[in-house]
Design a protein around this motif. Structure first.
Motif, PDB file in Angstrom:
ATOM      1  N   PHE A  10      34.533  39.909  51.217  1.00 47.17           N
ATOM      2  CA  PHE A  10      35.459  38.883  51.709  1.00 47.17           C
ATOM      3  C   PHE A  10      35.926  37.986  50.569  1.00 47.17           C
ATOM      4  CE2 PHE A  10      35.548  34.313  52.781  1.00 47.17           C
ATOM      5  CZ  PHE A  10      36.761  34.278  53.456  1.00 47.17           C
ATOM      6  N   MET A  11      34.981  37.504  49.763  1.00 44.74           N
ATOM      7  CA  MET A  11      35.352  36.632  48.646  1.00 44.74           C
ATOM      8  C   MET A  11      36.182  37.388  47.610  1.00 44.74           C
ATOM      9  SD  MET A  11      32.075  34.124  47.971  1.00 44.74           S
ATOM     10  CE  MET A  11      30.931  35.444  47.572  1.00 44.74           C
ATOM     11  N   SER A  12      35.798  38.636  47.356  1.00 39.77           N
ATOM     12  CA  SER A  12      36.522  39.452  46.384  1.00 39.77           C
ATOM     13  C   SER A  12      37.968  39.677  46.824  1.00 39.77           C
ATOM     14  CB  SER A  12      35.811  40.792  46.201  1.00 39.77           C
ATOM     15  OG  SER A  12      36.513  41.621  45.302  1.00 39.77           O
ATOM     16  N   PHE A  32      44.963  42.779  53.984  1.00 35.64           N
ATOM     17  CA  PHE A  32      44.299  43.643  54.963  1.00 35.64           C
ATOM     18  C   PHE A  32      42.784  43.538  54.812  1.00 35.64           C
ATOM     19  CE2 PHE A  32      42.391  47.686  56.224  1.00 35.64           C
ATOM     20  CZ  PHE A  32      42.911  47.850  57.496  1.00 35.64           C
ATOM     21  N   GLY A  33      42.295  43.600  53.565  1.00 38.38           N
ATOM     22  CA  GLY A  33      40.860  43.555  53.310  1.00 38.38           C
ATOM     23  C   GLY A  33      40.244  42.240  53.744  1.00 38.38           C
ATOM     24  N   VAL A  44      49.397  30.627  34.279  1.00 41.84           N
ATOM     25  CA  VAL A  44      48.833  31.717  33.469  1.00 41.84           C
ATOM     26  C   VAL A  44      47.326  31.502  33.306  1.00 41.84           C
ATOM     27  CG1 VAL A  44      48.812  32.839  31.214  1.00 41.84           C
ATOM     28  CG2 VAL A  44      50.989  32.137  32.241  1.00 41.84           C
ATOM     29  N   LEU A  45      46.932  30.259  33.032  1.00 44.91           N
ATOM     30  CA  LEU A  45      45.520  29.918  32.896  1.00 44.91           C
ATOM     31  C   LEU A  45      44.805  30.094  34.233  1.00 44.91           C
ATOM     32  CD1 LEU A  45      43.242  28.796  31.111  1.00 44.91           C
ATOM     33  CD2 LEU A  45      43.944  26.489  31.827  1.00 44.91           C
ATOM     34  N   ALA A  46      45.450  29.676  35.316  1.00 47.29           N
ATOM     35  CA  ALA A  46      44.868  29.827  36.647  1.00 47.29           C
ATOM     36  C   ALA A  46      44.644  31.307  36.965  1.00 47.29           C
ATOM     37  CB  ALA A  46      45.778  29.200  37.698  1.00 47.29           C
ATOM     38  N   ALA A  47      45.618  32.148  36.609  1.00 43.26           N
ATOM     39  CA  ALA A  47      45.498  33.594  36.841  1.00 43.26           C
ATOM     40  C   ALA A  47      44.332  34.175  36.054  1.00 43.26           C
ATOM     41  CB  ALA A  47      46.798  34.297  36.457  1.00 43.26           C
ATOM     42  N   LYS A  48      44.125  33.696  34.827  1.00 42.07           N
ATOM     43  CA  LYS A  48      43.014  34.179  34.005  1.00 42.07           C
ATOM     44  C   LYS A  48      41.675  33.804  34.620  1.00 42.07           C
ATOM     45  CE  LYS A  48      45.318  34.289  29.486  1.00 42.07           C
ATOM     46  NZ  LYS A  48      45.342  33.723  28.117  1.00 42.07           N
ATOM     47  N   HIS A  49      41.564  32.565  35.079  1.00 43.22           N
ATOM     48  CA  HIS A  49      40.308  32.112  35.678  1.00 43.22           C
ATOM     49  C   HIS A  49      40.004  32.853  36.978  1.00 43.22           C
ATOM     50  CE1 HIS A  49      40.559  27.984  33.435  1.00 43.22           C
ATOM     51  NE2 HIS A  49      40.098  28.956  32.677  1.00 43.22           N
ATOM     52  N   ILE A  50      41.008  33.004  37.827  1.00 42.45           N
ATOM     53  CA  ILE A  50      40.803  33.707  39.095  1.00 42.45           C
ATOM     54  C   ILE A  50      40.585  35.196  38.848  1.00 42.45           C
ATOM     55  CG2 ILE A  50      41.886  34.360  41.287  1.00 42.45           C
ATOM     56  CD1 ILE A  50      43.156  31.643  41.370  1.00 42.45           C
ATOM     57  N   GLY A  51      41.261  35.741  37.854  1.00 37.49           N
ATOM     58  CA  GLY A  51      41.056  37.145  37.489  1.00 37.49           C
ATOM     59  C   GLY A  51      39.626  37.388  37.058  1.00 37.49           C
ATOM     60  N   PHE A  52      39.068  36.444  36.292  1.00 34.29           N
ATOM     61  CA  PHE A  52      37.677  36.576  35.838  1.00 34.29           C
ATOM     62  C   PHE A  52      36.703  36.532  37.021  1.00 34.29           C
ATOM     63  CE2 PHE A  52      33.665  34.585  34.538  1.00 34.29           C
ATOM     64  CZ  PHE A  52      33.230  35.501  33.582  1.00 34.29           C
ATOM     65  N   LEU A  53      36.929  35.590  37.944  1.00 33.86           N
ATOM     66  CA  LEU A  53      36.063  35.484  39.123  1.00 33.86           C
ATOM     67  C   LEU A  53      36.178  36.731  40.003  1.00 33.86           C
ATOM     68  CD1 LEU A  53      36.584  31.748  40.191  1.00 33.86           C
ATOM     69  CD2 LEU A  53      34.482  32.790  39.330  1.00 33.86           C
ATOM     70  N   SER A  54      37.406  37.198  40.189  1.00 32.28           N
ATOM     71  CA  SER A  54      37.642  38.400  41.000  1.00 32.28           C
ATOM     72  C   SER A  54      36.947  39.597  40.375  1.00 32.28           C
ATOM     73  CB  SER A  54      39.145  38.674  41.118  1.00 32.28           C
ATOM     74  OG  SER A  54      39.824  37.582  41.676  1.00 32.28           O
ATOM     75  N   CYS A  55      37.056  39.700  39.071  1.00 35.39           N
ATOM     76  CA  CYS A  55      36.425  40.780  38.312  1.00 35.39           C
ATOM     77  C   CYS A  55      34.915  40.761  38.530  1.00 35.39           C
ATOM     78  CB  CYS A  55      36.765  40.603  36.829  1.00 35.39           C
ATOM     79  SG  CYS A  55      35.996  41.794  35.726  1.00 35.39           S
ATOM     80  N   SER A  56      34.309  39.586  38.428  1.00 31.48           N
ATOM     81  CA  SER A  56      32.853  39.444  38.569  1.00 31.48           C
ATOM     82  C   SER A  56      32.396  39.809  39.973  1.00 31.48           C
ATOM     83  CB  SER A  56      32.434  38.004  38.251  1.00 31.48           C
ATOM     84  OG  SER A  56      32.817  37.640  36.942  1.00 31.48           O
ATOM     85  N   LEU A  57      33.118  39.345  40.993  1.00 32.36           N
ATOM     86  CA  LEU A  57      32.746  39.632  42.379  1.00 32.36           C
ATOM     87  C   LEU A  57      32.892  41.115  42.707  1.00 32.36           C
ATOM     88  CD1 LEU A  57      34.273  36.551  44.231  1.00 32.36           C
ATOM     89  CD2 LEU A  57      31.860  37.188  44.145  1.00 32.36           C
ATOM     90  N   THR A  58      33.910  41.749  42.129  1.00 32.99           N
ATOM     91  CA  THR A  58      34.110  43.183  42.376  1.00 32.99           C
ATOM     92  C   THR A  58      32.973  44.004  41.785  1.00 32.99           C
ATOM     93  OG1 THR A  58      36.518  42.895  42.371  1.00 32.99           O
ATOM     94  CG2 THR A  58      35.689  45.134  42.076  1.00 32.99           C
ATOM     95  N   VAL A  59      32.522  43.642  40.597  1.00 33.71           N
ATOM     96  CA  VAL A  59      31.376  44.324  39.980  1.00 33.71           C
ATOM     97  C   VAL A  59      30.145  44.159  40.861  1.00 33.71           C
ATOM     98  CG1 VAL A  59      29.775  44.308  38.030  1.00 33.71           C
ATOM     99  CG2 VAL A  59      32.232  44.142  37.618  1.00 33.71           C
ATOM    100  N   LEU A  60      29.948  42.941  41.400  1.00 26.59           N
ATOM    101  CA  LEU A  60      28.816  42.674  42.289  1.00 26.59           C
ATOM    102  C   LEU A  60      28.909  43.515  43.550  1.00 26.59           C
ATOM    103  CD1 LEU A  60      26.289  41.015  42.937  1.00 26.59           C
ATOM    104  CD2 LEU A  60      27.777  39.250  43.904  1.00 26.59           C
ATOM    105  N   PHE A  61      30.128  43.648  44.083  1.00 32.98           N
ATOM    106  CA  PHE A  61      30.331  44.450  45.290  1.00 32.98           C
ATOM    107  C   PHE A  61      30.015  45.919  45.035  1.00 32.98           C
ATOM    108  CE2 PHE A  61      33.317  47.128  47.780  1.00 32.98           C
ATOM    109  CZ  PHE A  61      32.781  46.899  49.040  1.00 32.98           C
ATOM    110  N   PHE A  62      30.495  46.440  43.904  1.00 35.43           N
ATOM    111  CA  PHE A  62      30.228  47.835  43.569  1.00 35.43           C
ATOM    112  C   PHE A  62      28.734  48.073  43.346  1.00 35.43           C
ATOM    113  CE2 PHE A  62      34.783  48.366  41.965  1.00 35.43           C
ATOM    114  CZ  PHE A  62      35.128  49.229  42.992  1.00 35.43           C
TER     115      PHE A  62
END
Length: 218
Positions: free
Chosen positions: A50-52, A74-75, A121-139
């Motif tokens: 959900f968070m990812s 959708f997700g 651009v900075l906001a996208a980088k920060h959220i991209g990093f968090l999204s990246c981390s959560l996706t790794v955790l999900f996998f």
């Protein structure tokens, strides 16, 4: 086929397989409803997903990627439905509700940050990093079962269809990330390929009986 057409076809294919991967949770929820309880199962995968999805949705909006936005709308909706079902059939309902509320508050906090951050651009980088981390955790969440798998020398506890789906989805989004040159899409999906591949290798090392394999699809 031009590079743009290739990216669109790849993104569409990845989106379809991602939706199918999300729908795997329907089987899990069907089991909860049939048994009348969630048993000892954890809601970590649902909350993490959900968070990812929520953060990838915001990231997709910030970078203007329609495919990322669509699949994660959708997700996000689907994971909320899964969490509602989990809460209804969990013996630890109040505790799970608190955990879900914390997850929602975290997502809202990140959304507020991205809205009020003038440097998008900075906001996208920060959220991209968090999204990246959560996706790794999900996998990596199915990796919790590896101790039991190695101990009993059986892959019965591993969700074979979900791992296969993760492998396919990870490979497609990794390729899409490479075409975009987006490291936030590349990194978690490369990790997803590696983790899924490792889990699939266990089915060769500790093969289950045919009846066990068949039970994954029931």
């Amino acid at each position: 086929m031009t590079l743009m057409e290739t990216k669109d076809v790849l993104a569409l294919s990845a989106s379809i397989f991602t939706v199918l991967q999300f729908l795997a949770g329907v089987l899990v929820c069907k089991k909860y409803i049939r048994n009348g309880t969630t048993g000892d199962s954890s809601c970590l995968a649902f909350i993490t997903c959900f968070m990812s999805c929520s953060l990838w949705l915001r990231y997709g909006v910030l970078i203007g990627d329609l495919f990322i936005v669509s699949v994660n709308i959708f997700g996000t909706v689907l994971q909320i439905c899964y969490m509602i079902i989990y809460i209804l059939y969990s013996v630890k309902g109040p505790t799970i509700v608190k955990q879900f509320i914390v997850a929602i508050c975290f997502v809202l906090l990140i959304y507020f940050y991205s809205i009020y951050q003038e440097d998008k651009v900075l906001a996208a980088k920060h959220i991209g990093f968090l999204s990246c981390s959560l996706t790794v955790l999900f996998f990596a969440s199915p990796m919790i079962s590896l101790v039991q798998v190695i101990k009993v020398k059986s892959t019965e506890s591993l969700p074979f269809p979900i791992i296969i789906a993760s492998m396919i989805v990870s490979c497609q989004w990794f390729a899409y990330g490479c075409l975009l040159g987006d490291q936030f899409i590349q990194i978690p999906n490369f990790m997803g390929c590696v983790l899924s591949g490792f889990q699939l290798s266990l089915f060769l090392i500790y093969p289950s009986k045919r009846t066990d394999q068949a039970s994954y699809f029931i």
